[in-house]
Scaffold this active site. Sequence first.
Site, PDB file in Angstrom:
ATOM      1  N   TYR A 199      -4.606  49.317  19.133  1.00  0.00           N
ATOM      2  CA  TYR A 199      -3.258  49.414  19.707  1.00  0.00           C
ATOM      3  C   TYR A 199      -3.307  50.208  21.011  1.00  0.00           C
ATOM      4  O   TYR A 199      -3.065  51.415  21.044  1.00  0.00           O
ATOM      5  CB  TYR A 199      -2.297  50.060  18.695  1.00  0.00           C
ATOM      6  CG  TYR A 199      -2.066  49.165  17.499  1.00  0.00           C
ATOM      7  CD1 TYR A 199      -1.032  48.219  17.501  1.00  0.00           C
ATOM      8  CD2 TYR A 199      -2.904  49.210  16.394  1.00  0.00           C
ATOM      9  CE1 TYR A 199      -0.831  47.367  16.419  1.00  0.00           C
ATOM     10  CE2 TYR A 199      -2.713  48.358  15.308  1.00  0.00           C
ATOM     11  CZ  TYR A 199      -1.678  47.448  15.332  1.00  0.00           C
ATOM     12  OH  TYR A 199      -1.494  46.609  14.270  1.00  0.00           O
ATOM     13  N   ARG A 206      -0.650  58.941  22.520  1.00  0.00           N
ATOM     14  CA  ARG A 206      -1.667  59.728  21.803  1.00  0.00           C
ATOM     15  C   ARG A 206      -2.023  60.974  22.618  1.00  0.00           C
ATOM     16  O   ARG A 206      -2.167  62.068  22.071  1.00  0.00           O
ATOM     17  CB  ARG A 206      -2.902  58.868  21.524  1.00  0.00           C
ATOM     18  CG  ARG A 206      -2.682  57.867  20.389  1.00  0.00           C
ATOM     19  CD  ARG A 206      -3.965  57.127  20.023  1.00  0.00           C
ATOM     20  NE  ARG A 206      -4.261  56.055  20.949  1.00  0.00           N
ATOM     21  CZ  ARG A 206      -3.942  54.770  20.749  1.00  0.00           C
ATOM     22  NH1 ARG A 206      -3.309  54.396  19.645  1.00  0.00           N
ATOM     23  NH2 ARG A 206      -4.247  53.850  21.636  1.00  0.00           N
ATOM     24  N   TYR A 225       0.988  55.405   9.074  1.00  0.00           N
ATOM     25  CA  TYR A 225       0.644  54.112   9.696  1.00  0.00           C
ATOM     26  C   TYR A 225      -0.479  54.385  10.707  1.00  0.00           C
ATOM     27  O   TYR A 225      -0.394  54.006  11.874  1.00  0.00           O
ATOM     28  CB  TYR A 225       1.859  53.482  10.381  1.00  0.00           C
ATOM     29  CG  TYR A 225       3.076  53.359   9.492  1.00  0.00           C
ATOM     30  CD1 TYR A 225       3.206  52.290   8.607  1.00  0.00           C
ATOM     31  CD2 TYR A 225       4.100  54.306   9.542  1.00  0.00           C
ATOM     32  CE1 TYR A 225       4.333  52.178   7.791  1.00  0.00           C
ATOM     33  CE2 TYR A 225       5.219  54.198   8.734  1.00  0.00           C
ATOM     34  CZ  TYR A 225       5.327  53.131   7.866  1.00  0.00           C
ATOM     35  OH  TYR A 225       6.440  53.014   7.078  1.00  0.00           O
ATOM     36  N   ASP A 247      -2.420  54.938   5.524  1.00  0.00           N
ATOM     37  CA  ASP A 247      -2.325  53.528   5.913  1.00  0.00           C
ATOM     38  C   ASP A 247      -2.582  52.679   4.672  1.00  0.00           C
ATOM     39  O   ASP A 247      -3.271  53.106   3.745  1.00  0.00           O
ATOM     40  CB  ASP A 247      -3.353  53.187   7.002  1.00  0.00           C
ATOM     41  CG  ASP A 247      -2.950  51.959   7.805  1.00  0.00           C
ATOM     42  OD1 ASP A 247      -2.467  52.109   8.946  1.00  0.00           O
ATOM     43  OD2 ASP A 247      -3.097  50.830   7.277  1.00  0.00           O
ATOM     44  N   ASP A 297       4.490  55.592  13.043  1.00  0.00           N
ATOM     45  CA  ASP A 297       4.265  54.450  13.939  1.00  0.00           C
ATOM     46  C   ASP A 297       4.163  53.161  13.117  1.00  0.00           C
ATOM     47  O   ASP A 297       3.088  52.566  13.015  1.00  0.00           O
ATOM     48  CB  ASP A 297       2.980  54.692  14.756  1.00  0.00           C
ATOM     49  CG  ASP A 297       2.750  53.601  15.796  1.00  0.00           C
ATOM     50  OD1 ASP A 297       3.712  52.892  16.157  1.00  0.00           O
ATOM     51  OD2 ASP A 297       1.594  53.452  16.253  1.00  0.00           O
ATOM     52  N   CYS A 337       8.231  49.443  17.301  1.00  0.00           N
ATOM     53  CA  CYS A 337       7.669  48.426  18.193  1.00  0.00           C
ATOM     54  C   CYS A 337       8.395  47.104  17.985  1.00  0.00           C
ATOM     55  O   CYS A 337       7.868  46.040  18.290  1.00  0.00           O
ATOM     56  CB  CYS A 337       6.166  48.286  17.978  1.00  0.00           C
ATOM     57  SG  CYS A 337       5.709  47.772  16.320  1.00  0.00           S
TER      58      CYS A 337
END
Length: 393
Positions: A199, A206, A225, A247, A297, A337
């Site tokens: 990504y 970040r 995530y 995750d 995220d 997103c």
Amino acid sequence: MKTIRLREGKDRSLLRRHPWVFAGSVAKGSADAGETVRVESHEGQFLAWGAFSPASMFRVRAWAFDEAERIDAAFFTSRLQRAVALRGRMGIASDGVRLVHGEADGLPGLIVDRYGDLLCAQFLSAGAERWREVIADALLAATGLARLYERSDASVRALEGLAERSGWLRGDGATACIITEHGWQLGLDVATGHKTGYYLDQRENRKRFAGLVRQLGCRSVLNTYSYTGGFSVAALAGGATEVVSVDSSGPALALARDNIRRNGFDDSACGFVDADVNATLRGYITAGRSFDAIVLDPPKFAPTAAHAERAARAYKDINRLALKLLAPGGLLMTFSCSGGVNADLFHKIVAGAGIDAGVDAAILQRLEGACDHPTTLVFPEGEYLKGLALLKQ
Ligand code: SAH
């Protein structure tokens, strides 16, 4: 050359150099999938050269708005060179770069990411598919690279009547590679990773996260995530001493652990939780835990505005839980997103989550995607990633 005639009054968006012609705007004309067509107004005025897509609601995607332009190998070479040159001027602190971002680079349906000396492309429209071989050659010429992997295994291909496909398009060899992002070594795999492998759109966020973790002195960090742990490495680089990555993908978590070790951080104080984020957040709250910083995220909950309502509930839920779990004075970096949820709506959803959680927070930063995923003046639809850096009061 076949001609597509639009209905009366349907010429407005092409006149503004917006590249989409919807199926309902076409009065007459047809062509094969991906074939170049001349699009003209109801009155017969030239509007654009575009790629026809008989199966898609995007019936034509425009390649060019200048009648003198020819859609041939030289055209793709020139567009790709322009896209690559633009990235060269953006000051990107990584050798992981999105070189082509579809419509924003005048190449609808084409995505190309560069990871070191490896290219990875997605051909997502009938037009991009039709010119695939030409684009592959032009890409190698524009970048001077030799290896191009294809990840056209995205479900949106079905909407264009295209089957999914992946594999080497030029060159061969290992599909795993390591990029250097802000000086961090990050491993990924273009064959088995999500999308093209990584990504890139969160690159700058970040870096911001690392900076805020350091500025605020955050020690314990929860990266939900997490995928391959980009934000986890950022947290450790910012001085965090305990980072838990959550995750639902086991292989992504294994890479997250590798990435933490690769950068010389001690993974013994790091957790890797293969579980659903919502359930994990609830579990931590029940257990009475708290974290100094949390990243949220999630994947795209609302691909289009039609899904916005259900997505809003899902966003609100995880944000409410995260705000509760956060230590007083803690940092929350929260994202969406979803193209169907704009920045205003996202702000409202997170505000609602705060009210439900009984906490207020100060907005430190409003966040967006990295500049190599550009939103252009004529194509606002390209904007999808938005976020907030919040300080819990
Ligand atoms: N922050 C990451 C990218 C996140 S992509 C980065 O900087 O690279 C979204 C991730 O959410 C994917 O890795 C996917 O496996 C994971 N995911 C999707 N649904 C999930 C769920 N319900 N619980 C936990 N993880 C989930």
